[in-house]
Design a protein around this motif. Structure first.
Motif, PDB file in Angstrom:
ATOM      1  N   VAL A   1      24.859  55.362   7.076  1.00 55.15           N
ATOM      2  CA  VAL A   1      25.932  55.934   6.267  1.00 55.15           C
ATOM      3  C   VAL A   1      25.352  56.295   4.907  1.00 55.15           C
ATOM      4  O   VAL A   1      24.675  55.484   4.274  1.00 55.15           O
ATOM      5  CB  VAL A   1      27.083  54.926   6.107  1.00 55.15           C
ATOM      6  N   LYS A   2      25.630  57.550   4.489  1.00 56.86           N
ATOM      7  CA  LYS A   2      25.034  58.009   3.241  1.00 56.86           C
ATOM      8  C   LYS A   2      25.979  57.848   2.063  1.00 56.86           C
ATOM      9  O   LYS A   2      25.585  57.600   0.939  1.00 56.86           O
ATOM     10  CB  LYS A   2      24.632  59.481   3.366  1.00 56.86           C
ATOM     11  N   LYS A   3      27.256  58.042   2.331  1.00 54.73           N
ATOM     12  CA  LYS A   3      28.188  58.124   1.220  1.00 54.73           C
ATOM     13  C   LYS A   3      29.559  57.727   1.733  1.00 54.73           C
ATOM     14  O   LYS A   3      29.864  57.940   2.903  1.00 54.73           O
ATOM     15  CB  LYS A   3      28.234  59.576   0.730  1.00 54.73           C
ATOM     16  N   VAL A   4      30.383  57.185   0.891  1.00 54.33           N
ATOM     17  CA  VAL A   4      31.665  56.695   1.365  1.00 54.33           C
ATOM     18  C   VAL A   4      32.803  57.308   0.580  1.00 54.33           C
ATOM     19  O   VAL A   4      32.754  57.428  -0.633  1.00 54.33           O
ATOM     20  CB  VAL A   4      31.734  55.157   1.220  1.00 54.33           C
ATOM     21  N   SER A   5      33.835  57.728   1.288  1.00 58.71           N
ATOM     22  CA  SER A   5      35.070  58.146   0.622  1.00 58.71           C
ATOM     23  C   SER A   5      36.248  57.604   1.419  1.00 58.71           C
ATOM     24  O   SER A   5      36.101  56.602   2.089  1.00 58.71           O
ATOM     25  CB  SER A   5      35.095  59.644   0.436  1.00 58.71           C
ATOM     26  N   THR A   6      37.383  58.280   1.429  1.00 54.98           N
ATOM     27  CA  THR A   6      38.584  57.524   1.814  1.00 54.98           C
ATOM     28  C   THR A   6      39.388  57.983   3.010  1.00 54.98           C
ATOM     29  O   THR A   6      40.394  57.386   3.324  1.00 54.98           O
ATOM     30  CB  THR A   6      39.570  57.519   0.623  1.00 54.98           C
ATOM     31  N   LYS A   7      39.039  59.041   3.676  1.00 55.76           N
ATOM     32  CA  LYS A   7      39.887  59.479   4.779  1.00 55.76           C
ATOM     33  C   LYS A   7      39.606  58.659   6.041  1.00 55.76           C
ATOM     34  O   LYS A   7      38.464  58.435   6.415  1.00 55.76           O
ATOM     35  CB  LYS A   7      39.643  60.962   5.061  1.00 55.76           C
ATOM     36  N   ALA A   8      40.696  58.220   6.696  1.00 54.63           N
ATOM     37  CA  ALA A   8      40.526  57.331   7.843  1.00 54.63           C
ATOM     38  C   ALA A   8      40.009  58.094   9.057  1.00 54.63           C
ATOM     39  O   ALA A   8      40.325  59.251   9.263  1.00 54.63           O
ATOM     40  CB  ALA A   8      41.857  56.675   8.191  1.00 54.63           C
ATOM     41  N   GLY A   9      39.239  57.414   9.852  1.00 54.25           N
ATOM     42  CA  GLY A   9      38.883  57.936  11.166  1.00 54.25           C
ATOM     43  C   GLY A   9      37.881  59.067  11.181  1.00 54.25           C
ATOM     44  O   GLY A   9      37.791  59.780  12.151  1.00 54.25           O
ATOM     45  N   MET A  10      37.164  59.250  10.095  1.00 53.78           N
ATOM     46  CA  MET A  10      36.209  60.340  10.138  1.00 53.78           C
ATOM     47  C   MET A  10      34.851  59.926   9.631  1.00 53.78           C
ATOM     48  O   MET A  10      34.724  59.251   8.624  1.00 53.78           O
ATOM     49  CB  MET A  10      36.722  61.499   9.306  1.00 53.78           C
TER      50      MET A  10
ATOM     51  N   GLY B   1      43.562  53.643  19.625  1.00 51.52           N
ATOM     52  CA  GLY B   1      43.567  55.096  19.640  1.00 51.52           C
ATOM     53  C   GLY B   1      43.998  55.713  18.323  1.00 51.52           C
ATOM     54  O   GLY B   1      44.194  56.915  18.237  1.00 51.52           O
ATOM     55  N   ASP B   2      44.185  54.907  17.305  1.00 52.55           N
ATOM     56  CA  ASP B   2      44.537  55.444  15.986  1.00 52.55           C
ATOM     57  C   ASP B   2      43.260  55.726  15.202  1.00 52.55           C
ATOM     58  O   ASP B   2      42.247  55.071  15.422  1.00 52.55           O
ATOM     59  CB  ASP B   2      45.379  54.422  15.201  1.00 52.55           C
ATOM     60  N   PRO B   3      43.351  56.668  14.257  1.00 51.88           N
ATOM     61  CA  PRO B   3      42.164  56.911  13.425  1.00 51.88           C
ATOM     62  C   PRO B   3      41.678  55.591  12.820  1.00 51.88           C
ATOM     63  O   PRO B   3      42.458  54.805  12.303  1.00 51.88           O
ATOM     64  CB  PRO B   3      42.692  57.843  12.340  1.00 51.88           C
ATOM     65  N   ALA B   4      40.390  55.356  12.955  1.00 51.93           N
ATOM     66  CA  ALA B   4      39.862  54.042  12.585  1.00 51.93           C
ATOM     67  C   ALA B   4      39.869  53.846  11.070  1.00 51.93           C
ATOM     68  O   ALA B   4      39.488  54.731  10.316  1.00 51.93           O
ATOM     69  CB  ALA B   4      38.446  53.911  13.118  1.00 51.93           C
ATOM     70  N   GLN B   5      40.338  52.677  10.660  1.00 49.68           N
ATOM     71  CA  GLN B   5      40.235  52.293   9.247  1.00 49.68           C
ATOM     72  C   GLN B   5      38.895  51.597   9.090  1.00 49.68           C
ATOM     73  O   GLN B   5      38.790  50.390   9.278  1.00 49.68           O
ATOM     74  CB  GLN B   5      41.361  51.326   8.876  1.00 49.68           C
ATOM     75  N   MET B   6      37.886  52.362   8.784  1.00 50.46           N
ATOM     76  CA  MET B   6      36.554  51.783   8.776  1.00 50.46           C
ATOM     77  C   MET B   6      36.264  51.126   7.450  1.00 50.46           C
ATOM     78  O   MET B   6      36.717  51.558   6.401  1.00 50.46           O
ATOM     79  CB  MET B   6      35.521  52.863   9.051  1.00 50.46           C
ATOM     80  N   ASP B   7      35.518  50.061   7.555  1.00 50.06           N
ATOM     81  CA  ASP B   7      35.117  49.362   6.353  1.00 50.06           C
ATOM     82  C   ASP B   7      33.615  49.574   6.214  1.00 50.06           C
ATOM     83  O   ASP B   7      32.820  48.820   6.759  1.00 50.06           O
ATOM     84  CB  ASP B   7      35.473  47.878   6.513  1.00 50.06           C
ATOM     85  N   VAL B   8      33.257  50.658   5.559  1.00 54.79           N
ATOM     86  CA  VAL B   8      31.833  50.984   5.520  1.00 54.79           C
ATOM     87  C   VAL B   8      31.354  51.121   4.088  1.00 54.79           C
ATOM     88  O   VAL B   8      32.124  51.404   3.178  1.00 54.79           O
ATOM     89  CB  VAL B   8      31.526  52.311   6.246  1.00 54.79           C
ATOM     90  N   SER B   9      30.097  50.903   3.916  1.00 54.09           N
ATOM     91  CA  SER B   9      29.517  51.201   2.622  1.00 54.09           C
ATOM     92  C   SER B   9      28.180  51.889   2.851  1.00 54.09           C
ATOM     93  O   SER B   9      27.614  51.816   3.945  1.00 54.09           O
ATOM     94  CB  SER B   9      29.336  49.922   1.806  1.00 54.09           C
ATOM     95  N   ALA B  10      27.729  52.541   1.816  1.00 55.29           N
ATOM     96  CA  ALA B  10      26.504  53.319   1.963  1.00 55.29           C
ATOM     97  C   ALA B  10      25.376  52.423   2.438  1.00 55.29           C
ATOM     98  O   ALA B  10      25.269  51.264   2.031  1.00 55.29           O
ATOM     99  CB  ALA B  10      26.141  53.961   0.632  1.00 55.29           C
ATOM    100  N   GLY B  11      24.576  52.939   3.357  1.00 57.38           N
ATOM    101  CA  GLY B  11      23.444  52.170   3.856  1.00 57.38           C
ATOM    102  C   GLY B  11      23.732  51.475   5.178  1.00 57.38           C
ATOM    103  O   GLY B  11      22.805  51.064   5.856  1.00 57.38           O
TER     104      GLY B  11
END
Ligand SMILES: [Cu+2]
Lengths: 275, 493
Positions: free
Chosen positions: B75-84, B178-188
């Motif tokens: 992951v290079k960069k993080v922003s806020t839209k779910a499921g993408m 089946g809902d857009p995933a609420q991902m908890d990600v951070s760069a790297g």
């Protein structure tokens, strides 16, 4: 508004003609141009018949359209009653009969060349025996340098669904069926011949250009009919010879002796032994 | 007038009704599992679901020796839209461009190789696994223990690919519901997409093979009932025509690949010669995976069947006591057993793909001469080889064994058939080949016949002769076998 019916009835023949005219450019036409000399002649015959039919079609429809169009305004006029015309009857019996006669004589050469063995082009070489089977084409070639025999030989070479032929000269196959009726159909070469159980039918064709041509079964032969897709690969003489040698090396492979030609065929099969 | 229009419309609508494409294919339990008690069957089903999933929802069990298809990146960069997730090698100046005009994404990942995936639509349903990047300080603190312990404490997040927009390089990701995933990600964080090859293989298998071999690979697809020679049931993990040694249980990848390409002449197994190699490879992986699934079920059955079959329940004094026994045994042993079964599968299939598992003669084929053929025929008729006992003296496949009551293969020694004839592991009657026809199902190359004799035909009563016969002897027999179809024309014996 009273012209509605003439317009309505004329609309359809006009639509038919328009769709014919645009068909080639929309790719609704032949499966590509004929890729064989005989196929070219068959196409020419087709066009000849198409022209005859088109002239007749347009002529009769123009006449009918004209009659309809005129008829709308003829409210007061009394109909003319005819008991038939002997001369006309003769004319429209003899004219089409003459046209049909002309077509059947004119196409005879092409038909004989395609179907009658003694009229096959000179130098037609039998390259393989093709046996249709539910649901595949089994192919038997003679060993390189040998002639195709009517019975299987110990050194024959086998393949399935993939018929290689040299291009630019007439070649023939022995067409057989192992079970039910099939039909050997190469659309681009305009070749179509039923395979009949119990008989061997010689079929010749000539690919004028190298390349891949589709082989299909054109006789509903069972549930897997649609699966009987094969490939005709027309190659130059050296390519064809190399293929046969590769096939030979492949088929005589004993796991020890390196095949002399580890060409495309072996790699294609993904055989570990060839490396 | 109105009525005829209605009828025409109804007829036009018929094709829409006729084809029921909504019925999802599903994996069936084998007949053996049906014989288990309901509580044991439930566990077996649960275990299979966990390890393999269903056709619509394949599970990647990375323990298995299967190329599931995998892409990975960060992951290079993080922003806020779910499921993408945004995919692709991202250059630095791209990052500024994402700010206002473009939609914002939850994760911006560079997943290498993805853009070159052959058919991106095949990604649909593949698993997306996001694992936390190790925080720097934690890594330093635990440097003694190595990286492993840190990795264990992080549970990766698993989502599925809903779709992939090639042009925008956007990967739409959904969660288990089946809902857009609420991902908890951070760069790297690392992103892996798993199982795309398996899915592609499944699609091809369902199109080309399923109607004969069945959704579960049980050889009982809808068209199978019309054939005398039944399509292979993969679930035993056995394939007849292999290049591998008799001691190696499985076929190599190339064996399966070759069979798909060439078909099995003389049976309804067609040749898929014209399918591109990469598609055949994907199907091969899927067939191997189906075989492993079937074997896992068989292993679980073999473990449970003696104590916990339906019969055992019927005979037990107290069904609930038996169930209690089962629950304790399951909770104590299941974990270990399943791990062992999985490991066995892995080793068996790994073994089959090793170069040293392949039968390769060390002496070249003896040129086919009449002397060699006569020697070969002698061996064919001899006591040691006893080929004739099955194939018959005239090699027409009518030897005395075909009328005897024989041991059933794949069963404990001494288990006899209740009908005369030879049986294969699948319980079908199998006729020794009529060698006069010149049709060889496993291939007609000398090396193919050599391997048939050296390792036998797996899953059938034809056993291996690699130890009883010397290499030169096998070549003589090969020469004889290959000469049989032409015997009469050469004057016969
Ligand atoms: Cu057919």
């Amino acid at each position: 508004m009273n012209k509605f019916w003439p317009i309505f009835f004329m609309f359809w023949p006009i639509l038919a003609i328009v769709s014919f005219v645009i068909a080639p450019s929309m790719n609704w036409w032949f499966p590509g141009p004929a890729m064989s000399p005989l196929g070219q002649q068959i196409d020419n015959l087709f066009y000849l018949i198409l022209v005859i039919v088109a002239v007749t079609f347009v002529g009769t429809h123009v006449a009918m359209g004209y009659a309809l169009w005129r008829g709308v305004d003829n409210k007061g006029q009394k109909a003319w009653f005819s008991h038939g015309s002997h001369n006309l009857e003769i004319l429209w019996s003899i004219a089409p009969a003459g046209v049909l006669m002309f077509i059947s004589l004119y196409q005879l050469d092409v038909w004989m060349e395609f179907r009658v063995k003694s009229h096959f082009p000179e130098g037609t070489t039998p390259v393989a025996e093709v046996t249709a089977r539910q649901f595949e084409w089994r192919i038997r070639y003679p060993a390189p340098g040998k002639k195709l025999m009517t019975t299987p030989q110990a050194d024959d070479l086998y393949s399935v669904n993939d018929l290689h032929v040299p291009y630019g000269r007439p070649v023939s196959i022995r067409l057989r069926s192992m079970d039910v009726q099939h039909a050997f159909f190469i659309p681009e070469l305009r070749v179509k011949q039923d395979a009949v159980p119990g008989t061997v039918i010689p079929v010749w064709f000539e690919a004028s250009k190298p390349g891949e041509y589709d082989l299909a079964c054109a006789e509903l032969c069972g549930w897997g009919h649609y699966k009987m897709r094969g490939r005709i690969l027309a190659e130059n003489e050296t390519g064809f010879e190399r293929y046969m040698e590769t096939l030979q090396a492949e088929q005589n492979f004993d796991g020890v002796t390196q095949p002399e030609h580890s060409g495309a065929q072996i790699a294609e099969y993904g055989i570990e032994d060839s490396q | 007038m109105n009525r005829s229009i209605t009828i025409i419309l109804l007829c036009a609508a018929l094709p829409l009704v006729g084809c029921d494409s909504t019925r999802a294919p599903s994996f069936q339990l084998s007949e053996q599992s049906e014989g288990l008690s309901s509580f044991a069957r439930e566990k077996v089903q649960g275990e299979l679901n966990a390890g393999f999933g269903s056709p619509a929802d394949l599970v990647v069990w990375s323990e298995l020796e299967v190329d599931f298809g995998q892409y990975s990146g960060n992951v290079k960069k993080v922003s806020t839209k779910a499921g993408m997730l945004r995919i692709g090698e991202q250059s630095d100046d791209d990052e500024t461009a994402t700010d206002d005009k473009e939609p914002v994404y939850d994760g911006l990942a560079a997943v290498s190789g993805l853009a070159s995936a052959r058919r991106l639509s095949e990604l649909q349903g593949a698993a997306v696994v996001i694992s936390r990047a190790q925080p720097k300080s934690a890594a330093e603190a635990e440097s003694d223990d190595g990286e492993e312990s840190a990795a264990v404490t992080q549970t990766p997040q698993v989502y599925r690919v809903a779709s992939y927009d090639v042009a925008k390089q956007e990967l739409h990701v959904v969660d288990a519901d089946g809902d857009p995933a609420q991902m908890d990600v951070s760069a790297g964080d690392s992103v892996q997409i798993l199982g795309s090859a398996l899915q592609h293989g499944r699609n091809l298998y369902l199109r080309h093979c399923m109607h004969c071999h069945g959704v579960s690979g049980d050889g009982a697809g809808p068209t199978a009932q019309y054939f005398k020679v039944k399509p292979r049931d993969y679930r035993h993990g056995i394939i007849k025509f292999t290049s591998t040694k008799a001691s190696v249980l499985k076929p190599s990848n190339k064996d399966i690949f070759r069979i798909i390409k060439l078909g099995v002449p003389g049976t309804y197994m067609p040749s898929f010669m014209l399918l591109p190699d990469d598609e055949v490879k994907l199907i091969t992986e899927y067939v191997r995976w189906l075989a492993m699934r079937g074997e896992m079920e068989r292993k679980l059955n073999a473990w449970l069947v003696t104590s916990y079959s339906q019969e055992a329940v019927d005979e037990a004094d107290s069904a609930s006591e038996l169930q209690a026994d089962f629950d304790t045994e399951w909770s104590e042993d299941a974990g270990d057993n399943i791990e062992r079964f999985g490991n066995d599968l892995k080793l068996d299939w790994q073994d089959a793909d090793k170069p040293e598992s392949v039968v390769n003669p060390t002496v070249p084929r003896t040129p086919s001469s009449s002397e060699s053929i006569v020697r070969g025929r002698k061996i064919f008729l001899s006591k040691e080889a006893k080929c004739a006992s099955c194939h018959g003296e005239t090699a027409r496949g009518n030897g005395p064994s075909t009328e005897a009551f024989n041991d059933l293969p794949g069963k404990p020694p001494g288990t006899k058939s209740d009908k005369p004839g030879l049986f294969d592991n699948w319980g079908n009657i199998v006729k020794p080949r009529n060698l006069t026809t010149g049709v060889f199902r496993g291939g007609r190359r000398p090396i193919d016949i050599y391997r048939r004799i050296h390792s036998g035909i797996k899953g059938t009563p034809m056993q291996a002769f690699g130890t009883t016969l010397k290499e030169e002897q096998i070549w003589d027999v090969v020469n004889y076998v290959l000469s049989i179809p032409f015997e009469e024309k050469q004057g016969g014996h």
